[in-house]
Write a protein that holds these residues in place. Sequence first.
Motif, PDB file in Angstrom:
ATOM      1  N   ARG A 115     -37.129  11.426   2.272  1.00  0.00           N
ATOM      2  CA  ARG A 115     -38.032  10.418   2.791  1.00  0.00           C
ATOM      3  C   ARG A 115     -37.237   9.206   3.269  1.00  0.00           C
ATOM      4  NH1 ARG A 115     -43.513  10.899   1.515  1.00  0.00           N
ATOM      5  NH2 ARG A 115     -43.957  13.121   1.203  1.00  0.00           N
ATOM      6  N   MET A 116     -37.906   8.333   4.006  1.00  0.00           N
ATOM      7  CA  MET A 116     -37.235   7.140   4.522  1.00  0.00           C
ATOM      8  C   MET A 116     -36.779   6.222   3.389  1.00  0.00           C
ATOM      9  SD  MET A 116     -37.010   7.421   7.734  1.00  0.00           S
ATOM     10  CE  MET A 116     -36.544   5.727   8.117  1.00  0.00           C
ATOM     11  N   ALA A 117     -37.503   6.222   2.263  1.00  0.00           N
ATOM     12  CA  ALA A 117     -37.125   5.392   1.114  1.00  0.00           C
ATOM     13  C   ALA A 117     -37.400   6.162  -0.158  1.00  0.00           C
ATOM     14  CB  ALA A 117     -37.901   4.081   1.133  1.00  0.00           C
ATOM     15  N   TRP A 118     -36.421   6.249  -1.018  1.00  0.00           N
ATOM     16  CA  TRP A 118     -36.553   6.973  -2.284  1.00  0.00           C
ATOM     17  C   TRP A 118     -35.601   6.352  -3.298  1.00  0.00           C
ATOM     18  CZ3 TRP A 118     -32.947   9.278  -5.337  1.00  0.00           C
ATOM     19  CH2 TRP A 118     -33.413  10.065  -6.408  1.00  0.00           C
ATOM     20  N   ALA A 119     -36.006   6.298  -4.571  1.00  0.00           N
ATOM     21  CA  ALA A 119     -35.143   5.800  -5.646  1.00  0.00           C
ATOM     22  C   ALA A 119     -35.573   6.461  -6.942  1.00  0.00           C
ATOM     23  CB  ALA A 119     -35.228   4.278  -5.762  1.00  0.00           C
ATOM     24  N   HIS A 449     -51.739   2.615   9.241  1.00  0.00           N
ATOM     25  CA  HIS A 449     -51.594   2.062   7.905  1.00  0.00           C
ATOM     26  C   HIS A 449     -50.112   1.940   7.549  1.00  0.00           C
ATOM     27  CE1 HIS A 449     -55.544   4.057   8.018  1.00  0.00           C
ATOM     28  NE2 HIS A 449     -55.930   3.069   7.213  1.00  0.00           N
ATOM     29  N   ALA A 450     -49.837   1.022   6.637  1.00  0.00           N
ATOM     30  CA  ALA A 450     -48.465   0.861   6.147  1.00  0.00           C
ATOM     31  C   ALA A 450     -48.133   2.006   5.199  1.00  0.00           C
ATOM     32  CB  ALA A 450     -48.335  -0.477   5.438  1.00  0.00           C
ATOM     33  N   PRO A 451     -46.858   2.364   5.061  1.00  0.00           N
ATOM     34  CA  PRO A 451     -46.473   3.428   4.126  1.00  0.00           C
ATOM     35  C   PRO A 451     -46.909   3.091   2.704  1.00  0.00           C
ATOM     36  CG  PRO A 451     -44.660   2.875   5.576  1.00  0.00           C
ATOM     37  CD  PRO A 451     -45.714   1.838   5.800  1.00  0.00           C
ATOM     38  N   CYS A 452     -47.282   4.120   1.940  1.00  0.00           N
ATOM     39  CA  CYS A 452     -47.751   3.947   0.572  1.00  0.00           C
ATOM     40  C   CYS A 452     -46.606   4.237  -0.397  1.00  0.00           C
ATOM     41  CB  CYS A 452     -48.918   4.896   0.295  1.00  0.00           C
ATOM     42  SG  CYS A 452     -49.475   4.895  -1.434  1.00  0.00           S
ATOM     43  N   LEU A 453     -46.397   3.333  -1.364  1.00  0.00           N
ATOM     44  CA  LEU A 453     -45.330   3.497  -2.336  1.00  0.00           C
ATOM     45  C   LEU A 453     -45.847   4.323  -3.509  1.00  0.00           C
ATOM     46  CD1 LEU A 453     -42.436   2.797  -3.224  1.00  0.00           C
ATOM     47  CD2 LEU A 453     -43.397   0.789  -4.405  1.00  0.00           C
ATOM     48  N   ARG A 454     -45.241   5.495  -3.746  1.00  0.00           N
ATOM     49  CA  ARG A 454     -45.574   6.355  -4.885  1.00  0.00           C
ATOM     50  C   ARG A 454     -44.610   6.048  -6.019  1.00  0.00           C
ATOM     51  NH1 ARG A 454     -48.015  11.288  -3.974  1.00  0.00           N
ATOM     52  NH2 ARG A 454     -47.816  11.538  -6.242  1.00  0.00           N
ATOM     53  N   ARG A 455     -45.163   5.860  -7.224  1.00  0.00           N
ATOM     54  CA  ARG A 455     -44.351   5.529  -8.398  1.00  0.00           C
ATOM     55  C   ARG A 455     -44.710   6.491  -9.520  1.00  0.00           C
ATOM     56  NH1 ARG A 455     -46.280  -0.547  -7.096  1.00  0.00           N
ATOM     57  NH2 ARG A 455     -48.250   0.594  -7.218  1.00  0.00           N
ATOM     58  N   GLN A 456     -43.701   7.078 -10.183  1.00  0.00           N
ATOM     59  CA  GLN A 456     -43.945   8.064 -11.224  1.00  0.00           C
ATOM     60  C   GLN A 456     -42.961   7.899 -12.383  1.00  0.00           C
ATOM     61  OE1 GLN A 456     -43.675  11.924  -9.308  1.00  0.00           O
ATOM     62  NE2 GLN A 456     -45.870  11.933  -8.796  1.00  0.00           N
ATOM     63  N   ILE A 457     -43.414   8.307 -13.569  1.00  0.00           N
ATOM     64  CA  ILE A 457     -42.527   8.422 -14.729  1.00  0.00           C
ATOM     65  C   ILE A 457     -42.570   9.866 -15.212  1.00  0.00           C
ATOM     66  CG2 ILE A 457     -42.853   6.022 -15.418  1.00  0.00           C
ATOM     67  CD1 ILE A 457     -44.673   7.076 -17.702  1.00  0.00           C
ATOM     68  N   LEU A 458     -41.485  10.322 -15.826  1.00  0.00           N
ATOM     69  CA  LEU A 458     -41.418  11.664 -16.403  1.00  0.00           C
ATOM     70  C   LEU A 458     -41.636  11.550 -17.898  1.00  0.00           C
ATOM     71  CD1 LEU A 458     -40.857  14.691 -16.169  1.00  0.00           C
ATOM     72  CD2 LEU A 458     -38.414  14.187 -16.426  1.00  0.00           C
ATOM     73  N   THR A 459     -42.677  12.218 -18.385  1.00  0.00           N
ATOM     74  CA  THR A 459     -42.987  12.187 -19.807  1.00  0.00           C
ATOM     75  C   THR A 459     -43.542  13.549 -20.219  1.00  0.00           C
ATOM     76  OG1 THR A 459     -44.208  10.972 -21.522  1.00  0.00           O
ATOM     77  CG2 THR A 459     -45.309  11.250 -19.382  1.00  0.00           C
ATOM     78  N   ALA A 460     -44.298  13.611 -21.311  1.00  0.00           N
ATOM     79  CA  ALA A 460     -44.877  14.882 -21.790  1.00  0.00           C
ATOM     80  C   ALA A 460     -46.318  14.639 -22.206  1.00  0.00           C
ATOM     81  CB  ALA A 460     -44.065  15.425 -22.965  1.00  0.00           C
TER      82      ALA A 460
END
Length: 514
Positions: A115-119, A449-460
Motif C-alpha cells: 500500500r502507499m502507507a503501511w507501518a 474521499h480521503a484514504p481511510c487509515l486502518r489500525r489493528q492489534i494482534l491478540t487472542a
Amino acid sequence: MRRYEEVDVVKAAEVYFKKFDIRSLLTEILIKLGREQPQDPVNAIRAQLDAKLAKQDRTGPHDIEHLPSCSSPVVPDADEEHDADDTLLQVDLLQLLIYENFPAKGNAGENLSRRMAWAGGFNRSVMENWVPQPSPCCACASVAGAFNALWQLERASPNSCAIREVADLMAANCEQLQLQKQQRLERLLSLPEGAFEEFYDSLDEELQRKGLSWTGRGAKGVTKATAISTARQVANQFGQSPSCFDDGFCQKASAVMAVSEPGCKDQSHEALSPETLPPAARQALPSGRSDIFEALREVLGEDNAQAPGEAEENEEQEEIHLLPHEGLNWKKELSELLSKRQGVLRLRAERPNTADVGSFGVRQAAEQLAIARKTEPIKVTTLLARKGSVKSIGAPLTKSDTEAEVHKQWCLLKTAFSTPSCVLLFHLTNHYALVFAWREWQDAQDTEHAPCLRRQILTARRGQRPGAWMDFEEVRRILLGWTGYHLLSLRRVRSSEPAREVAGSLCQDPPSAQ
C-alpha cells in the motif's frame, strides 16, 4: 572404484536418514510447501524446520517439569477454553505483519506493505514466551506470559513463570477478600469469628447431594442462583426451633442416648431438643450448631428461592426479608461472600478457572509476582478504559470521541507497546490476552474521499495463542461496552531508571508511514 564409493555413500545416507527420520520429515515439508505455494519458499522451509525443532525441544525431558499445566495432563472438554497445544505460531514475523491473513492458514491474502502507507511492529519476547492456556485460566496465563516476556524467560527455563504460581497468588488475594467479607457479616449478625465455617460444611454437603460442585461446569456447576437457594434450604433445615427437629436429628440423638444413657427411655420428637438431652448426648452433638443457621434463616427469610437455571436477574428482584438489619440486602451480601469463596476454590482446582478474577486481581497478582520473585518491580497502569471506570487512565474513552482523540489513543497504544520492558495485556470480552503486534495502513477509497487509515492489534480471542487481528475500532467498542474491560500496561521498572508512567505522554502528530 569411485562407483563403489558412491554406492557406499548412498547406503550410509539411507541408514542415516532412516535413523533420524529425515526423509519423512523433508517429504512432509515439501508436500506442505507444494500445497500452500508461498511466495518465499526458502523462508517457508526454514519456518517448518524451526517448528519441528521447537517441538522436539519441548518433548525433551527438561521440559516436563516446567510445562504450564497444573499437574498431570487432563483432556479438556471440547467447549472448554484452552490452547490446543503449546506450539508457537510458526510463521515469519514480518510476513505476519504484512499479510492480511495468517500465512500459516493457507490464504495469506493481500500484501499490505504494498500500500502507499503501511507501518507495524511486534514484540518478539511476547511472541516467543507466551504461556499456553490449559483451562479457562486466561488471567493466570496472560500474567505468566507477561512476566516471562518482561524477563525474556523461555518456557523451558527453570525460572519461567507457570500458571500455578499466578493462580496461587490470585487465590490468596481472593481468600483475603472472602475473609474480610465473612468477618463483616459475622459482626453484623453478632456471631463469633469463624461461625461461617460450620455453614460452609453443611452447604457443601447439600450441594454434593444435589450433584453440584463449586468447580463444576455446565449443569454440574454452582451458579449464584443455586448457591443462594441452597443456602436458604440449609439455613431453614438447621435453623429450626428446638421443637421442629427432623427425623435425622432424632435418630442421631436417640442413638447417642442409647450408648451414653442405657437406662434412658425413648423420647418423642416434640420433647426432643438439645436442652432435653442428657449431658453426654448433648456433648456428642455439634455445639452451638443452630446459631449461624438461625441467624441466616432470620435474615434470608423462608425458602422461596427459584429453581436452578432461572435467570439471576429475576432472582435479584425477589422480595427479601430484612429483619435484624433493615435496609441491608442480605441475599446480595451472602451471594458476594459465596462468590468469593467459589473463586478461591476455582483458582485452587487442578485446572484453574479465573472467571471470578477482574482487572484489579490481574494488577494485584502481577505486582505481587515480582515481589515474591524478589525481582525488579512491575508497574501496572490502565492505558485505555472507559472514562470514569477506574482512576488514572492514560487515555479515557468516550462514545463522543473525535477522530483526533481516537488518533491520540492509538498513538498512546503504540508508544506504550514500543516502550522498553513493557507488555500490554488486554481485558476483552470475557477474556484476557496479551498484545503481540500492531499495524496500520491506508485503505484506498473512491477518489471523492480521503484514504481511510486502518489500525489493528494482534491478540487472542480464545486461549493465548496469537490468532486475531482486531481493528482498533472494535477495541474501543469493547472498552466502552463495560467498565470492567481495560487495556493494561505492565512495565518492568529497572533499578537504573525511575518508575514513570508510560501513559504520561501522548503522540500529538500523525505517525509517518514506514
